[in-house]
Design an enzyme around this catalytic site. Sequence first.
Site, PDB file in Angstrom:
ATOM      1  N   ALA A   1      30.017 -29.708  30.339  1.00  0.00           N
ATOM      2  CA  ALA A   1      28.576 -29.226  30.822  1.00  0.00           C
ATOM      3  C   ALA A   1      28.711 -28.302  32.233  1.00  0.00           C
ATOM      4  CB  ALA A   1      27.882 -30.616  31.009  1.00  0.00           C
ATOM      5  N   SER A   2      29.843 -27.950  32.637  1.00  0.00           N
ATOM      6  CA  SER A   2      29.626 -27.118  33.949  1.00  0.00           C
ATOM      7  C   SER A   2      29.019 -25.839  33.409  1.00  0.00           C
ATOM      8  CB  SER A   2      30.981 -27.096  34.367  1.00  0.00           C
ATOM      9  OG  SER A   2      32.092 -26.317  33.555  1.00  0.00           O
TER      10      SER A   2
ATOM     11  N   GLY B   1      27.478 -22.823  30.301  1.00  0.00           N
ATOM     12  CA  GLY B   1      27.327 -22.541  28.823  1.00  0.00           C
ATOM     13  C   GLY B   1      26.397 -23.443  28.153  1.00  0.00           C
TER      14      GLY B   1
ATOM     15  N   GLY C   1      27.231 -26.665  26.874  1.00  0.00           N
ATOM     16  CA  GLY C   1      27.127 -27.932  27.346  1.00  0.00           C
ATOM     17  C   GLY C   1      26.055 -27.868  28.480  1.00  0.00           C
TER      18      GLY C   1
ATOM     19  N   TYR D   1      41.939 -22.056  16.399  1.00  0.00           N
ATOM     20  CA  TYR D   1      40.726 -22.381  17.023  1.00  0.00           C
ATOM     21  C   TYR D   1      39.862 -22.724  15.490  1.00  0.00           C
ATOM     22  CZ  TYR D   1      35.746 -21.899  18.737  1.00  0.00           C
ATOM     23  OH  TYR D   1      34.504 -21.859  18.970  1.00  0.00           O
TER      24      TYR D   1
HETATM   25  P1  NDP Z   1      32.142 -22.267  27.879  1.00  0.00           P
HETATM   26  O1  NDP Z   1      33.587 -21.386  28.216  1.00  0.00           O
HETATM   27  O2  NDP Z   1      31.194 -21.283  28.373  1.00  0.00           O
HETATM   28  O3  NDP Z   1      32.223 -23.581  28.435  1.00  0.00           O
HETATM   29  C1  NDP Z   1      33.108 -24.482  28.124  1.00  0.00           C
HETATM   30  C2  NDP Z   1      32.794 -25.778  28.612  1.00  0.00           C
HETATM   31  O4  NDP Z   1      33.988 -26.843  28.389  1.00  0.00           O
HETATM   32  C3  NDP Z   1      33.017 -25.639  30.198  1.00  0.00           C
HETATM   33  O5  NDP Z   1      32.274 -26.876  31.018  1.00  0.00           O
HETATM   34  C4  NDP Z   1      34.264 -26.264  30.583  1.00  0.00           C
HETATM   35  O6  NDP Z   1      34.562 -26.574  31.637  1.00  0.00           O
HETATM   36  C5  NDP Z   1      34.362 -27.234  29.567  1.00  0.00           C
HETATM   37  N1  NDP Z   1      35.968 -27.487  29.162  1.00  0.00           N
HETATM   38  C6  NDP Z   1      36.735 -26.885  28.975  1.00  0.00           C
HETATM   39  N2  NDP Z   1      38.021 -27.263  28.467  1.00  0.00           N
HETATM   40  C7  NDP Z   1      37.854 -28.650  28.825  1.00  0.00           C
HETATM   41  C8  NDP Z   1      38.567 -29.907  28.786  1.00  0.00           C
HETATM   42  N3  NDP Z   1      39.797 -29.832  28.522  1.00  0.00           N
HETATM   43  N4  NDP Z   1      38.094 -30.862  29.294  1.00  0.00           N
HETATM   44  C9  NDP Z   1      36.739 -31.027  29.843  1.00  0.00           C
HETATM   45  N5  NDP Z   1      35.954 -29.959  29.617  1.00  0.00           N
HETATM   46  C10 NDP Z   1      36.472 -28.846  29.262  1.00  0.00           C
HETATM   47  O7  NDP Z   1      32.080 -22.313  26.361  1.00  0.00           O
HETATM   48  P2  NDP Z   1      30.764 -22.401  25.301  1.00  0.00           P
HETATM   49  O8  NDP Z   1      29.610 -22.972  26.254  1.00  0.00           O
HETATM   50  O9  NDP Z   1      30.388 -21.113  24.675  1.00  0.00           O
HETATM   51  O10 NDP Z   1      31.289 -23.366  24.354  1.00  0.00           O
HETATM   52  C11 NDP Z   1      30.862 -24.688  24.143  1.00  0.00           C
HETATM   53  C12 NDP Z   1      31.397 -25.237  22.665  1.00  0.00           C
HETATM   54  O11 NDP Z   1      30.627 -24.438  21.980  1.00  0.00           O
HETATM   55  C13 NDP Z   1      32.933 -25.134  22.611  1.00  0.00           C
HETATM   56  O12 NDP Z   1      33.168 -26.120  21.947  1.00  0.00           O
HETATM   57  C14 NDP Z   1      32.918 -24.000  21.456  1.00  0.00           C
HETATM   58  O13 NDP Z   1      33.989 -23.974  20.805  1.00  0.00           O
HETATM   59  C15 NDP Z   1      31.640 -23.933  20.929  1.00  0.00           C
HETATM   60  N6  NDP Z   1      31.278 -22.764  20.238  1.00  0.00           N
HETATM   61  C16 NDP Z   1      30.784 -21.761  21.034  1.00  0.00           C
HETATM   62  C17 NDP Z   1      30.702 -20.468  20.533  1.00  0.00           C
HETATM   63  C18 NDP Z   1      29.838 -19.257  21.354  1.00  0.00           C
HETATM   64  O14 NDP Z   1      29.876 -18.270  20.795  1.00  0.00           O
HETATM   65  N7  NDP Z   1      29.941 -19.551  22.718  1.00  0.00           N
HETATM   66  C19 NDP Z   1      30.656 -20.182  19.066  1.00  0.00           C
HETATM   67  C20 NDP Z   1      30.939 -21.405  18.254  1.00  0.00           C
HETATM   68  C21 NDP Z   1      31.084 -22.622  19.145  1.00  0.00           C
HETATM   69  P3  NDP Z   1      35.891 -26.427  32.980  1.00  0.00           P
HETATM   70  O15 NDP Z   1      36.038 -24.946  32.880  1.00  0.00           O
HETATM   71  O16 NDP Z   1      35.315 -26.938  34.252  1.00  0.00           O
HETATM   72  O17 NDP Z   1      36.892 -27.149  32.561  1.00  0.00           O
END
Ligand code: NDP
Length: 240
Positions: free
Chosen positions: A11-12, A14, A16, A150
């Site tokens: 949730a940091s 995007g 989340g 993915y």
């Molecule tokens: P972002 O890259 O903007 O954000 C991803 C978030 O997940 C960050 O808060 C990151 O925090 C956290 N994160 C990543 N890896 C880990 C980990 N191992 N443990 C805990 N936290 C983690 O991505 P989106 O907001 O776009 O994506 C969110 C979800 O939506 C994902 O599951 C993605 O697959 C899905 N999705 C997104 C799409 C898009 O077009 N954006 C399309 C389809 C699905 P930190 O970096 O601090 O770890």
Amino acid sequence: MKKKKALITGASRGIGNAIATEFAGSGYDIYVTCKNSFTELQKLCDELESKYSIEATAFQADVGNVEHMDRLFTEINDIDVVVNNAGISYIGLLTDMLVEEWNTMINTNFNSLFYVCRHAVPLMVRKKSGKIINISSVWGNVGASMEVAYSAAKGGMNTFTKALAKELAPSNIQVNAIACGVIDTQMNGCFSEEEREALREEIPADRFGKPEEVAKLALQLATGNEYLTGQIITLDGGWM
Ligand code: NDP
């Protein structure tokens, strides 16, 4: 009255971040996690607490690490909603992918579901109520070239959703997934302006989705119909 509690992983920023904000705005106490960007996550919690008078607790924990998730759930003993959102992408040919990269993808985007749900489900079964919402992708439905790992992880998420929904329906716990199309977040920051434009032209709605639109649907699933379970709901502006 006791507030409902929601856990939102990743949730940091995007999607989340938008989901955490939407739930806090609806009066939920929230637990939120991230792997790296803890300062941003703590800032979000501080803002949401002061704006909505809820409790927001931030954890730095890797969803793909079973020990981290075991530790997280020593801090959580009551939960109403889990949103499995944390995820990473990898774009490239399958044959260029290292085993380490494959394992990180599967741990983060798929094994994490098990690592979280094995703790959350008993807490929900105890109350005979709960909602699990998995943030999936259209690639989990149809597969994408250059995103085999993915797609496989999100495809696994979709079947996990359907199977767990059947297992938990007798306990009045609903499990659904949102299969997102292109949502405008940092995850798509790798695309050039030309690539973004080409992608937009493929989407009948003529734009990318907004994180807030995913968040609104997640809240609807958390607060809505108890007969709706095991569904993969596509949110893609008519793309697929
Ligand atoms: P972002 O890259 O903007 O954000 C991803 C978030 O997940 C960050 O808060 C990151 O925090 C956290 N994160 C990543 N890896 C880990 C980990 N191992 N443990 C805990 N936290 C983690 O991505 P989106 O907001 O776009 O994506 C969110 C979800 O939506 C994902 O599951 C993605 O697959 C899905 N999705 C997104 C799409 C898009 O077009 N954006 C399309 C389809 C699905 P930190 O970096 O601090 O770890």
